[in-house]
Structure formats: structure tokens, C-alpha cells
Design a protein around this motif. Structure first.
Motif, PDB file in Angstrom:
ATOM      1  N   THR A 167       4.364   7.264 -16.562  1.00  0.00           N
ATOM      2  CA  THR A 167       3.237   7.559 -17.442  1.00  0.00           C
ATOM      3  C   THR A 167       3.100   6.495 -18.528  1.00  0.00           C
ATOM      4  OG1 THR A 167       3.570   9.921 -17.068  1.00  0.00           O
ATOM      5  CG2 THR A 167       2.256   9.301 -18.974  1.00  0.00           C
ATOM      6  N   MET A 168       4.213   6.100 -19.104  1.00  0.00           N
ATOM      7  CA  MET A 168       4.180   5.105 -20.184  1.00  0.00           C
ATOM      8  C   MET A 168       3.881   3.696 -19.661  1.00  0.00           C
ATOM      9  SD  MET A 168       4.599   6.657 -23.001  1.00  0.00           S
ATOM     10  CE  MET A 168       4.916   5.316 -24.091  1.00  0.00           C
ATOM     11  N   TYR A 169       4.268   3.408 -18.423  1.00  0.00           N
ATOM     12  CA  TYR A 169       4.064   2.085 -17.832  1.00  0.00           C
ATOM     13  C   TYR A 169       3.331   2.239 -16.502  1.00  0.00           C
ATOM     14  CZ  TYR A 169       7.611   1.039 -21.291  1.00  0.00           C
ATOM     15  OH  TYR A 169       8.319   0.931 -22.465  1.00  0.00           O
ATOM     16  N   PRO A 170       2.012   2.424 -16.550  1.00  0.00           N
ATOM     17  CA  PRO A 170       1.261   2.710 -15.319  1.00  0.00           C
ATOM     18  C   PRO A 170       1.209   1.531 -14.342  1.00  0.00           C
ATOM     19  CG  PRO A 170      -0.228   2.452 -17.174  1.00  0.00           C
ATOM     20  CD  PRO A 170       1.154   2.441 -17.726  1.00  0.00           C
ATOM     21  N   LEU A 171       1.424   0.307 -14.817  1.00  0.00           N
ATOM     22  CA  LEU A 171       1.380  -0.852 -13.926  1.00  0.00           C
ATOM     23  C   LEU A 171       2.720  -1.113 -13.244  1.00  0.00           C
ATOM     24  CD1 LEU A 171      -0.684  -3.343 -16.119  1.00  0.00           C
ATOM     25  CD2 LEU A 171      -1.476  -1.936 -14.214  1.00  0.00           C
ATOM     26  N   LEU A 172       3.738  -0.354 -13.582  1.00  0.00           N
ATOM     27  CA  LEU A 172       5.077  -0.600 -13.056  1.00  0.00           C
ATOM     28  C   LEU A 172       5.150  -0.438 -11.548  1.00  0.00           C
ATOM     29  CD1 LEU A 172       7.997  -1.234 -13.980  1.00  0.00           C
ATOM     30  CD2 LEU A 172       8.400   1.219 -13.999  1.00  0.00           C
ATOM     31  N   GLU A 173       4.718   0.691 -11.039  1.00  0.00           N
ATOM     32  CA  GLU A 173       4.818   0.927  -9.592  1.00  0.00           C
ATOM     33  C   GLU A 173       3.922   0.014  -8.760  1.00  0.00           C
ATOM     34  OE1 GLU A 173       6.253   5.139  -8.331  1.00  0.00           O
ATOM     35  OE2 GLU A 173       4.625   5.382  -9.791  1.00  0.00           O
ATOM     36  N   PRO A 174       2.645  -0.191  -9.116  1.00  0.00           N
ATOM     37  CA  PRO A 174       1.834  -1.113  -8.308  1.00  0.00           C
ATOM     38  C   PRO A 174       2.379  -2.542  -8.331  1.00  0.00           C
ATOM     39  CG  PRO A 174       0.417   0.196  -9.746  1.00  0.00           C
ATOM     40  CD  PRO A 174       1.824   0.487 -10.128  1.00  0.00           C
ATOM     41  N   ALA A 175       2.842  -2.994  -9.482  1.00  0.00           N
ATOM     42  CA  ALA A 175       3.405  -4.346  -9.565  1.00  0.00           C
ATOM     43  C   ALA A 175       4.675  -4.437  -8.736  1.00  0.00           C
ATOM     44  CB  ALA A 175       3.688  -4.712 -11.017  1.00  0.00           C
ATOM     45  N   PHE A 176       5.502  -3.417  -8.791  1.00  0.00           N
ATOM     46  CA  PHE A 176       6.747  -3.401  -8.028  1.00  0.00           C
ATOM     47  C   PHE A 176       6.470  -3.415  -6.528  1.00  0.00           C
ATOM     48  CE2 PHE A 176      10.443  -1.303  -6.113  1.00  0.00           C
ATOM     49  CZ  PHE A 176      11.454  -2.112  -6.607  1.00  0.00           C
ATOM     50  N   ASP A 177       5.509  -2.599  -6.085  1.00  0.00           N
ATOM     51  CA  ASP A 177       5.160  -2.569  -4.663  1.00  0.00           C
ATOM     52  C   ASP A 177       4.640  -3.924  -4.194  1.00  0.00           C
ATOM     53  OD1 ASP A 177       5.941   0.073  -4.566  1.00  0.00           O
ATOM     54  OD2 ASP A 177       3.901   0.855  -4.824  1.00  0.00           O
ATOM     55  N   SER A 178       3.819  -4.568  -4.999  1.00  0.00           N
ATOM     56  CA  SER A 178       3.285  -5.883  -4.656  1.00  0.00           C
ATOM     57  C   SER A 178       4.399  -6.923  -4.549  1.00  0.00           C
ATOM     58  CB  SER A 178       2.260  -6.311  -5.708  1.00  0.00           C
ATOM     59  OG  SER A 178       1.873  -7.643  -5.503  1.00  0.00           O
ATOM     60  N   ILE A 179       5.308  -6.909  -5.511  1.00  0.00           N
ATOM     61  CA  ILE A 179       6.431  -7.861  -5.494  1.00  0.00           C
ATOM     62  C   ILE A 179       7.318  -7.608  -4.288  1.00  0.00           C
ATOM     63  CG2 ILE A 179       8.565  -8.484  -6.694  1.00  0.00           C
ATOM     64  CD1 ILE A 179       7.027  -8.082  -9.331  1.00  0.00           C
ATOM     65  N   CYS A 180       7.621  -6.346  -4.009  1.00  0.00           N
ATOM     66  CA  CYS A 180       8.494  -6.007  -2.885  1.00  0.00           C
ATOM     67  C   CYS A 180       7.916  -6.475  -1.555  1.00  0.00           C
ATOM     68  CB  CYS A 180       8.764  -4.505  -2.837  1.00  0.00           C
ATOM     69  SG  CYS A 180       9.844  -3.952  -4.145  1.00  0.00           S
ATOM     70  N   SER A 181       6.628  -6.244  -1.348  1.00  0.00           N
ATOM     71  CA  SER A 181       6.028  -6.669  -0.081  1.00  0.00           C
ATOM     72  C   SER A 181       6.088  -8.184   0.082  1.00  0.00           C
ATOM     73  CB  SER A 181       4.593  -6.151   0.033  1.00  0.00           C
ATOM     74  OG  SER A 181       3.788  -6.722  -0.976  1.00  0.00           O
ATOM     75  N   GLN A 182       5.914  -8.927  -1.007  1.00  0.00           N
ATOM     76  CA  GLN A 182       5.999 -10.383  -0.934  1.00  0.00           C
ATOM     77  C   GLN A 182       7.443 -10.848  -0.697  1.00  0.00           C
ATOM     78  OE1 GLN A 182       3.700 -12.622  -3.928  1.00  0.00           O
ATOM     79  NE2 GLN A 182       2.896 -10.622  -4.565  1.00  0.00           N
ATOM     80  N   VAL A 183       8.394 -10.180  -1.341  1.00  0.00           N
ATOM     81  CA  VAL A 183       9.799 -10.556  -1.156  1.00  0.00           C
ATOM     82  C   VAL A 183      10.240 -10.274   0.275  1.00  0.00           C
ATOM     83  CG1 VAL A 183      12.174 -10.006  -1.832  1.00  0.00           C
ATOM     84  CG2 VAL A 183      10.424 -10.300  -3.575  1.00  0.00           C
ATOM     85  N   TYR A 184       9.819  -9.151   0.850  1.00  0.00           N
ATOM     86  CA  TYR A 184      10.173  -8.846   2.236  1.00  0.00           C
ATOM     87  C   TYR A 184       9.623  -9.918   3.177  1.00  0.00           C
ATOM     88  CZ  TYR A 184      11.353  -4.111   0.623  1.00  0.00           C
ATOM     89  OH  TYR A 184      11.884  -3.044  -0.019  1.00  0.00           O
ATOM     90  N   GLU A 185       8.418 -10.371   2.892  1.00  0.00           N
ATOM     91  CA  GLU A 185       7.787 -11.375   3.748  1.00  0.00           C
ATOM     92  C   GLU A 185       8.414 -12.750   3.562  1.00  0.00           C
ATOM     93  OE1 GLU A 185       3.424 -13.434   4.179  1.00  0.00           O
ATOM     94  OE2 GLU A 185       3.511 -11.328   3.577  1.00  0.00           O
TER      95      GLU A 185
END
Length: 156
Positions: A100-118
Motif C-alpha cells: 500500500t505504501m509503495y504501489p510501484l514495488l510489485e510492478p517494478a519487481f515483476d518487470s526486473i525479474c522477467s528481464q533478469v530471467y531472460e
């Protein structure tokens, strides 16, 4: 020879208690021995095959975590690696207050993770301008975990 007969009286209740305490004492000693005696092959010497394979490996396989403190809340960034690839990255202990306090945390994390996996590296990771600082904090936490996996840090 004098034949003085001695009579010994044993109470069954006392025999049972003595047997139980003796068994518990033996079990306690065995557990202490298992806990405190060193393992025989805790750090085995590397063989020629291990040394040759070790030169090709990038990471020490395992689960590596870095604590990330956001305000008064903390989460753990967990990176799971095998010897030559990053297999999983996730946030542990993430609660609703942090999201709730950091709404950009999960979308940013998901984006970074997908790039790191690739890419299997943190070089060349892109992120949107609106989540620049969030992404940089997450990338630093992932990099710290990967440094531990590479063996450059002694803490796990």
C-alpha cells in the motif's frame, strides 16, 4: 560358609521410572553427540572433476537473501541460483502495508525479474522513469544476493 539370605525388594513403579530416565539419558547423549561432533565430509576436498566443473560455474547453488528496509517495514529479496543460472527471484515477507505504501514495488519487481530471467544478468535492465528509484533499490538488493551467490561475500 554362612548362608545368610538377603532379600531385595524392588518396586515395579521405581523400575519403570528408572528405565524411562535411563532411556531418556541415552537419547540425550546421542543427540548431543550428533549435534556437536563434526561431520566427516563437511568440506570435502575438491576432486579433479569438481575443479574442472567449478571453473565453468558462475554461482554457488543455493538460496540467497538480502533484507530490504522500506520505512519501518522490511522485506527479504530471495534469489535462488543453480551453478550457472538464476532460477528464481522473489520477495519474502511482503505484507499489505508495504504494497500500500509503495504501489510501484510489485510492478517494478515483476518487470526486473522477467528481464533478469531472460538476460541472466543485471546488466542492460531497463525500467520506467516513474519507478526509477524503486527499481534501483530492487536492483541493488538483487545484486547483493547475487554477490553472495558468487562467493564474493561471506554472509548468507
Amino acid at each position: 560358609m554362612s548362608a545368610k539370605t538377603k532379600i531385595v525388594v524392588l518396586h515395579m513403579k521405581e523400575l519403570i521410572y528408572t528405565g524411562i530416565f535411563a532411556l531418556l539419558g541415552i537419547l540425550f547423549i546421542v543427540l548431543l553427540a550428533m549435534m556437536f561432533l563434526p561431520d566427516k565430509e563437511e568440506n570435502p576436498a575438491p576432486s579433479n572433476q569438481d575443479t574442472a566443473a567449478g571453473s565453468d560455474s558462475i554461482y554457488i547453488p543455493g538460496i540467497y537473501t538480502t533484507e530490504l528496509v522500506l520505512g519501518n517495514q522490511s522485506i527479504d529479496v530471495e534469489v535462488i541460483v543453480d551453478k550457472d543460472s538464476i532460477t528464481s527471484i522473489r520477495m519474502v515477507n511482503l505484507n499489505d502495508a508495504v504494497t500500500t505504501m509503495y504501489p510501484l514495488l510489485e510492478p517494478a519487481f515483476d518487470s526486473i525479474c522477467s528481464q533478469v530471467y531472460e538476460l541472466q544478468t543485471l546488466e542492460g535492465i531497463t525500467y520506467p522513469v516513474e519507478s526509477k528509484y524503486t527499481s534501483l533499490v530492487l536492483l541493488e538488493a538483487i545484486q547483493n544476493s547475487l554477490n553472495k551467490a558468487m562467493g564474493s561475500s561471506s554472509n548468507q
